[in-house]
Write a protein that holds these residues in place. Sequence first.
Motif, PDB file in Angstrom:
ATOM      1  N   MET A   1     101.143  96.968  55.819  1.00  0.00           N
ATOM      2  CA  MET A   1     100.047  97.429  56.677  1.00  0.00           C
ATOM      3  C   MET A   1      99.646  96.313  57.648  1.00  0.00           C
ATOM      4  SD  MET A   1      98.983 100.572  55.911  1.00  0.00           S
ATOM      5  CE  MET A   1      99.075 101.790  54.600  1.00  0.00           C
ATOM      6  N   ASN A   2      99.395  96.710  58.895  1.00  0.00           N
ATOM      7  CA  ASN A   2      98.990  95.769  59.926  1.00  0.00           C
ATOM      8  C   ASN A   2      97.521  96.018  60.247  1.00  0.00           C
ATOM      9  OD1 ASN A   2      98.977  93.937  62.056  1.00  0.00           O
ATOM     10  ND2 ASN A   2      99.706  95.451  63.530  1.00  0.00           N
ATOM     11  N   MET A   3      96.693  94.959  60.178  1.00  0.00           N
ATOM     12  CA  MET A   3      95.262  95.081  60.402  1.00  0.00           C
ATOM     13  C   MET A   3      94.857  94.228  61.612  1.00  0.00           C
ATOM     14  SD  MET A   3      92.448  96.558  59.191  1.00  0.00           S
ATOM     15  CE  MET A   3      92.428  96.805  57.414  1.00  0.00           C
ATOM     16  N   PRO A   4      95.109  94.709  62.837  1.00  0.00           N
ATOM     17  CA  PRO A   4      94.742  93.920  64.005  1.00  0.00           C
ATOM     18  C   PRO A   4      93.233  93.809  64.143  1.00  0.00           C
ATOM     19  CG  PRO A   4      95.423  96.109  64.674  1.00  0.00           C
ATOM     20  CD  PRO A   4      95.691  96.007  63.197  1.00  0.00           C
ATOM     21  N   ASP A   5      92.768  92.676  64.678  1.00  0.00           N
ATOM     22  CA  ASP A   5      91.337  92.522  64.917  1.00  0.00           C
ATOM     23  C   ASP A   5      91.017  92.389  66.396  1.00  0.00           C
ATOM     24  OD1 ASP A   5      92.330  90.005  65.386  1.00  0.00           O
ATOM     25  OD2 ASP A   5      91.096  88.995  63.884  1.00  0.00           O
ATOM     26  N   THR A   6      92.057  92.485  67.249  1.00  0.00           N
ATOM     27  CA  THR A   6      91.837  92.441  68.687  1.00  0.00           C
ATOM     28  C   THR A   6      92.477  93.667  69.338  1.00  0.00           C
ATOM     29  OG1 THR A   6      93.817  91.092  69.017  1.00  0.00           O
ATOM     30  CG2 THR A   6      91.712  89.933  68.781  1.00  0.00           C
ATOM     31  N   CYS A   7      91.977  94.025  70.501  1.00  0.00           N
ATOM     32  CA  CYS A   7      92.405  95.230  71.200  1.00  0.00           C
ATOM     33  C   CYS A   7      93.832  95.097  71.705  1.00  0.00           C
ATOM     34  CB  CYS A   7      91.456  95.503  72.364  1.00  0.00           C
ATOM     35  SG  CYS A   7      91.924  96.918  73.377  1.00  0.00           S
ATOM     36  N   ASN A   8      94.625  96.127  71.485  1.00  0.00           N
ATOM     37  CA  ASN A   8      96.004  96.141  71.954  1.00  0.00           C
ATOM     38  C   ASN A   8      96.084  96.154  73.472  1.00  0.00           C
ATOM     39  OD1 ASN A   8      98.431  98.340  72.740  1.00  0.00           O
ATOM     40  ND2 ASN A   8      99.040  96.702  71.338  1.00  0.00           N
ATOM     41  N   ALA A   9      95.063  96.702  74.144  1.00  0.00           N
ATOM     42  CA  ALA A   9      95.109  96.834  75.599  1.00  0.00           C
ATOM     43  C   ALA A   9      94.550  95.625  76.334  1.00  0.00           C
ATOM     44  CB  ALA A   9      94.353  98.093  76.035  1.00  0.00           C
ATOM     45  N   CYS A  10      93.435  95.066  75.839  1.00  0.00           N
ATOM     46  CA  CYS A  10      92.779  93.997  76.604  1.00  0.00           C
ATOM     47  C   CYS A  10      92.520  92.720  75.813  1.00  0.00           C
ATOM     48  CB  CYS A  10      91.466  94.503  77.199  1.00  0.00           C
ATOM     49  SG  CYS A  10      90.135  94.761  75.985  1.00  0.00           S
ATOM     50  N   GLY A  11      92.739  92.729  74.498  1.00  0.00           N
ATOM     51  CA  GLY A  11      92.599  91.512  73.704  1.00  0.00           C
ATOM     52  C   GLY A  11      91.207  91.228  73.197  1.00  0.00           C
ATOM     53  N   GLU A  12      90.231  92.073  73.486  1.00  0.00           N
ATOM     54  CA  GLU A  12      88.864  91.873  73.022  1.00  0.00           C
ATOM     55  C   GLU A  12      88.778  92.104  71.514  1.00  0.00           C
ATOM     56  OE1 GLU A  12      85.172  90.585  73.567  1.00  0.00           O
ATOM     57  OE2 GLU A  12      86.364  91.038  75.356  1.00  0.00           O
ATOM     58  N   THR A  13      87.812  91.466  70.848  1.00  0.00           N
ATOM     59  CA  THR A  13      87.608  91.668  69.414  1.00  0.00           C
ATOM     60  C   THR A  13      87.101  93.083  69.148  1.00  0.00           C
ATOM     61  OG1 THR A  13      87.091  89.330  69.103  1.00  0.00           O
ATOM     62  CG2 THR A  13      86.378  90.842  67.372  1.00  0.00           C
ATOM     63  N   LEU A  14      87.710  93.746  68.171  1.00  0.00           N
ATOM     64  CA  LEU A  14      87.361  95.121  67.853  1.00  0.00           C
ATOM     65  C   LEU A  14      86.060  95.204  67.066  1.00  0.00           C
ATOM     66  CD1 LEU A  14      90.871  96.467  66.772  1.00  0.00           C
ATOM     67  CD2 LEU A  14      89.738  96.765  68.993  1.00  0.00           C
ATOM     68  N   HIS A  15      85.338  96.314  67.240  1.00  0.00           N
ATOM     69  CA  HIS A  15      84.127  96.593  66.484  1.00  0.00           C
ATOM     70  C   HIS A  15      84.350  97.831  65.610  1.00  0.00           C
ATOM     71  CE1 HIS A  15      81.154  94.426  69.441  1.00  0.00           C
ATOM     72  NE2 HIS A  15      82.094  93.649  68.969  1.00  0.00           N
ATOM     73  N   PRO A  16      83.885  97.821  64.354  1.00  0.00           N
ATOM     74  CA  PRO A  16      84.061  99.002  63.493  1.00  0.00           C
ATOM     75  C   PRO A  16      83.291 100.190  64.034  1.00  0.00           C
ATOM     76  CG  PRO A  16      82.602  97.379  62.463  1.00  0.00           C
ATOM     77  CD  PRO A  16      83.180  96.724  63.680  1.00  0.00           C
ATOM     78  N   LEU A  17      83.858 101.382  63.867  1.00  0.00           N
ATOM     79  CA  LEU A  17      83.212 102.601  64.331  1.00  0.00           C
ATOM     80  C   LEU A  17      83.146 103.648  63.225  1.00  0.00           C
ATOM     81  CD1 LEU A  17      82.007 104.186  66.740  1.00  0.00           C
ATOM     82  CD2 LEU A  17      84.327 105.031  67.206  1.00  0.00           C
ATOM     83  N   MET A  18      84.304 104.026  62.662  1.00  0.00           N
ATOM     84  CA  MET A  18      84.364 105.003  61.580  1.00  0.00           C
ATOM     85  C   MET A  18      85.095 104.366  60.407  1.00  0.00           C
ATOM     86  SD  MET A  18      85.438 108.509  63.583  1.00  0.00           S
ATOM     87  CE  MET A  18      84.637 109.000  65.103  1.00  0.00           C
ATOM     88  N   PRO A  19      84.407 104.042  59.322  1.00  0.00           N
ATOM     89  CA  PRO A  19      85.052 103.310  58.228  1.00  0.00           C
ATOM     90  C   PRO A  19      85.926 104.170  57.321  1.00  0.00           C
ATOM     91  CG  PRO A  19      82.735 103.663  57.743  1.00  0.00           C
ATOM     92  CD  PRO A  19      82.952 104.149  59.148  1.00  0.00           C
ATOM     93  N   GLN A  20      85.699 105.486  57.283  1.00  0.00           N
ATOM     94  CA  GLN A  20      86.424 106.351  56.362  1.00  0.00           C
ATOM     95  C   GLN A  20      86.903 107.596  57.099  1.00  0.00           C
ATOM     96  OE1 GLN A  20      87.109 105.954  52.953  1.00  0.00           O
ATOM     97  NE2 GLN A  20      86.388 103.854  53.161  1.00  0.00           N
ATOM     98  N   VAL A  21      88.181 107.577  57.505  1.00  0.00           N
ATOM     99  CA  VAL A  21      88.775 108.723  58.194  1.00  0.00           C
ATOM    100  C   VAL A  21      89.982 109.171  57.371  1.00  0.00           C
ATOM    101  CG1 VAL A  21      89.716 109.617  60.353  1.00  0.00           C
ATOM    102  CG2 VAL A  21      88.055 107.740  60.393  1.00  0.00           C
ATOM    103  N   PRO A  22      89.984 110.392  56.830  1.00  0.00           N
ATOM    104  CA  PRO A  22      91.082 110.822  55.955  1.00  0.00           C
ATOM    105  C   PRO A  22      92.311 111.265  56.742  1.00  0.00           C
ATOM    106  CG  PRO A  22      89.457 112.563  56.118  1.00  0.00           C
ATOM    107  CD  PRO A  22      88.906 111.399  56.897  1.00  0.00           C
ATOM    108  N   ASP A  23      93.485 110.921  56.201  1.00  0.00           N
ATOM    109  CA  ASP A  23      94.730 111.514  56.689  1.00  0.00           C
ATOM    110  C   ASP A  23      94.821 112.903  56.077  1.00  0.00           C
ATOM    111  OD1 ASP A  23      97.291 112.338  57.270  1.00  0.00           O
ATOM    112  OD2 ASP A  23      98.297 110.781  56.105  1.00  0.00           O
ATOM    113  N   PRO A  24      94.850 113.968  56.895  1.00  0.00           N
ATOM    114  CA  PRO A  24      94.838 115.325  56.328  1.00  0.00           C
ATOM    115  C   PRO A  24      96.081 115.657  55.522  1.00  0.00           C
ATOM    116  CG  PRO A  24      95.230 115.384  58.700  1.00  0.00           C
ATOM    117  CD  PRO A  24      94.844 113.985  58.360  1.00  0.00           C
ATOM    118  N   MET A  25      97.166 114.895  55.674  1.00  0.00           N
ATOM    119  CA  MET A  25      98.398 115.192  54.945  1.00  0.00           C
ATOM    120  C   MET A  25      98.483 114.458  53.615  1.00  0.00           C
ATOM    121  SD  MET A  25     101.293 115.438  57.920  1.00  0.00           S
ATOM    122  CE  MET A  25     101.129 116.629  59.251  1.00  0.00           C
ATOM    123  N   THR A  26      98.143 113.169  53.605  1.00  0.00           N
ATOM    124  CA  THR A  26      98.303 112.380  52.387  1.00  0.00           C
ATOM    125  C   THR A  26      97.001 112.169  51.633  1.00  0.00           C
ATOM    126  OG1 THR A  26      97.933 110.256  53.499  1.00  0.00           O
ATOM    127  CG2 THR A  26     100.194 111.137  53.511  1.00  0.00           C
TER     128      THR A  26
END
Length: 310
Positions: A1-26
């Motif tokens: 698992m890869n846990m990036p902490d910076t934005c893939n597009a601009c490099g800014e530090t990411l902020h948490p938004l939704m901590p629990q989002v289910p994968d509907p399949m697994t």
Amino acid sequence: MNMPDTCNACGETLHPLMPQVPDPMTGERFAIATCPRCELGHTLPQPQDLAPYYTAQYYGKRHGASGGYCTARRLRLVREAIPGSPGILLDIGCGDGSFLVAARAAGWQVAGTELNPTPARAAGLDVREAVEEYGGAAQFDCITMWHTLEHMRDIPSMLAQVAGLLKPKGRLIVAVPDFGGLQARLFGPAWLHADVPRHLYHFNRKALEYSLTVAGLTPHVWRHQEFEYDLLGWSQSALNRLQKQPNLFFYLLTGKRCDAGPGSRFFAMAAGIVLTFLSLPALAVSTMLGRGGTLIVVAGRTPSPQEQTK
């Protein structure tokens, strides 16, 4: 698992938004973090191996009975973006190739990419596994990405490659779920089109415009709806709040395998039909406000200073 902490597009530090989002399949849980600068959403963590999340349950029958309507609408968008005689078209993430088959019948020379190219190749299409295999620069009049950009590992790299493959007057058409739309904001983790972890990134208009601009692409036309995507986004997301098993109405409509009992199936189908009709006013309002369930943009290469002076 890869846990990036910076934005893939601009490099800014990411902020948490939704901590629990289910994968509907697994049933696994992921998070969505967002960039405070360009507003690109990121699924966290990002699995190193995504193959277990792209099973037979995911592939095939994505549109059900609406497939023909969807293909016709997309061909109309292509004709509007590239008026005149058909040229050469590349569909990135072409699936089974049904859109390319229709474009070929309309006079386009067609090519595509798909991780599993076998079904599309069976239709006699030139389909390769990666964009990099189309090495020549500036060879396509039109490149389409119908709900594929959100699946890509590296947004800047992908869009830079796309910009290089477009002819100077060519057009790129991108459709993505609108993470800034009303249904995304209302339903949050229950939103049908969040679809973590297959959707590695989540775009609102600002994030998509930023990503295109950095890659040397200029947006020309914006649209805010794909009818069947948006309509089902309302009804199925509402059902996800009511039923334990997610996306059951969608699976039943598209003929996908599901393990639900007869009672759950009946409720999903009956309630889903009612909610779909009740969703029509919400779909109309969100589209008029520019806050629908889907973003579609037509973009072209940004002219160089030398090209601008010609």
